[in-house]
Design an enzyme around this catalytic site. Sequence first.
Site, PDB file in Angstrom:
ATOM      1  N   GLU A 142     -23.965  27.391 -42.800  1.00 41.46           N
ATOM      2  CA  GLU A 142     -24.736  28.363 -43.578  1.00 41.46           C
ATOM      3  C   GLU A 142     -24.572  28.199 -45.088  1.00 41.46           C
ATOM      4  O   GLU A 142     -25.525  28.370 -45.844  1.00 41.46           O
ATOM      5  CB  GLU A 142     -24.379  29.797 -43.169  1.00 41.46           C
ATOM      6  N   HIS A 200     -22.307  40.567 -33.453  1.00 41.34           N
ATOM      7  CA  HIS A 200     -23.704  40.120 -33.460  1.00 41.34           C
ATOM      8  C   HIS A 200     -24.712  41.272 -33.439  1.00 41.34           C
ATOM      9  O   HIS A 200     -25.874  41.068 -33.155  1.00 41.34           O
ATOM     10  CB  HIS A 200     -23.984  39.225 -32.250  1.00 41.34           C
TER      11      HIS A 200
END
Lengths: 351, 327
Positions: free
Chosen positions: B56, B125
């Site tokens: 990322e 998540h």
Amino acid sequence: MNDHKSLGKNLARNLGKDRLIWIYTQMIRIREFEEHVKRTFLEHPGAMRGHTHLADGAEASIVGTLATRNATDFVMPTYRCHAHPLVLGTSAKKMMAELYGRKDGLCKGFGGSMHLADPDRYFPGTSGIVGQSIAHAAGAALTAQVKNTGQIVYCFFGDGASKQGAFFETLNLAALWKLPVVFILENNEYQAYTHVALEDANAQAGDPLSQKAAAFSIPGVTVDGNDPLLVYDEVAKAAERARTGLGPSLIESKFYRLSAHGNAITIPPAPTQFPEHEAIGVYGNKAEYRAAKDRDPIPRFAAHLESEKILTQSERQALDDKARVEMDDAVAFALASPLPEPEEAIKYVYA
Amino acid sequence: MSREMMYGEAMAVSITEEMQRDANVIFYGQNMAMTERDPMLKMFGRNRVRIAPISETAEIGIAVGAAITGLRPIVELWMSEFMLVAMDQIINEAPRLRYMSGGQVKVPLVLKAGYGFAAGWAGQHSNCIYHTMMGIPGLKVALPSTPADAKGLMTAAIRDDNPVVYLHHYMLTLDTGDVPEGEYIVPFGVADIKRAGNDVTIVATGWMVKKSLAAAEQLTREGISAEVIDPRTLAPLDVETIVKSVKKTGRLVLVDQAPRQSSAAAVIAAEVAEKGFEHLSAPIVMVTALDASVPYSEPLESYLLPNEDKISDAVRSVVGEHARMRA
């Protein structure tokens, strides 16, 4: 100082007299700019705020690298960013005014020493967070690749940055996508205040830092960064590789930062100035610092040019004087420039 | 002309149309466009549609570098929590580079991620982390709640010259609705009144808009008329539309799927307290997640999150007998 005869190898042999003098001129301009910045802390206390980082010692590496550059290639340094725009033709006056936080500064007083930017000269900005701009450089290379412009990117960062996640992630991606970028790992032996052997596994093992390249299946070489022509040779090869679509390379350029990491961190109103280099100030190693001073790239390259009859002593003196006057003028310009209007502070948040 | 489509499809339509319109728009991310059968890849080629590794920091940092040099990257990040490993790039690079350069560069990029996946994805998540980004000057944050907004906000995000965090809600992915065909832009900083009402103003984003609308429907049976407002972007935030509504209703219930502390709801509450205090006839009430991570097991997860009943109870608490009698 006697090893100047080793200067001038393969590709650099093709450099003409004018180009060699250009290299020396840029090196001395960088040195003069940085000396003027350093003296500001004594001569104009309070004129510069925050943290300032100098490139003295890095001149041969930076100019030798940029001597391979085509006119529209991107240059992406770190927060230690005074040298690169000088070579690109950015006004020293506007740069100095930026360091002084003035209205006429390159970034109108919004960036300061760590955040110079001159996008019109293909220098789109820097990050003050170690290692993060490595990814930005790969992004500029992505732009060049997607638009097929033929540009390449020169990405400069220090030995300390090569331990950041951004380094590993970006080199993998740049190699995977064959991005046109040359990664120049400037190993100046110190990560801020810590010696490289205390924070780098390769250095601790006595191995070159360039071997990190093997992890990404790209070329990695180590070069004497005190010699602009040796740097030129290696960077020219890497630049050619990038231009022909073969992807990135990693060059470890070894030199020694001749000033401390930055000016001393003091709490206002206590004045700040440059402390002793860490070799002396932290580790008490005067011999190491003296030896590094003896390898100073500027007198070394000057001696080479004189011995090769490219530059006489008086011609060299004239170049030195010219650089000094240019930077004297930059300081005078910065001092004369007004401070920005306070209400400008909310400008430029959004485009 | 409009066509019924799913929320998830509406985003893809916008990205496709914008990539057709502007060759500078590129799209990449993990686990996408992996085979030659991929429709985006077929249409735009490997140069503009790419596969990224699980990196990322590099994905977003490269987008920043590409944006300041002339591209308009869209990074597919899949889940908003994945952005956490690259927060320097999102908070300290993308929104700062223009400012630090004194306005010399612009950073047009879109970080696309899903959030709030309340379907048993547990602690790492399912969270709502937009509050960490809505207070960063230079960054914009969009949270569509309908298929039409999903398209219109995505188009606005891609055309914006600033870094935009575009957060789509996983629980809305399959919802359908009418979506305008062709160019459709939902401007940033313009709240949408999803349902008009007179007794109370409910402000909600994302999935919570759907919950609030359901609660409002339920409350009509009790004679309570609730106005539901979706700010659609948290940065910039349309405080004016909310204050205007409060001026009419005198009551404000803020619904936020994020935990209460430092929530978007808390920020809106402060704005209304300062700018609309004289219009309030009851305290502002916040209906948020409880201050905990999201648990795995269904009853635990349900207990933690806002729902229709919690929203309705909050509305009843501020409306009181008086308004109900009046109705």
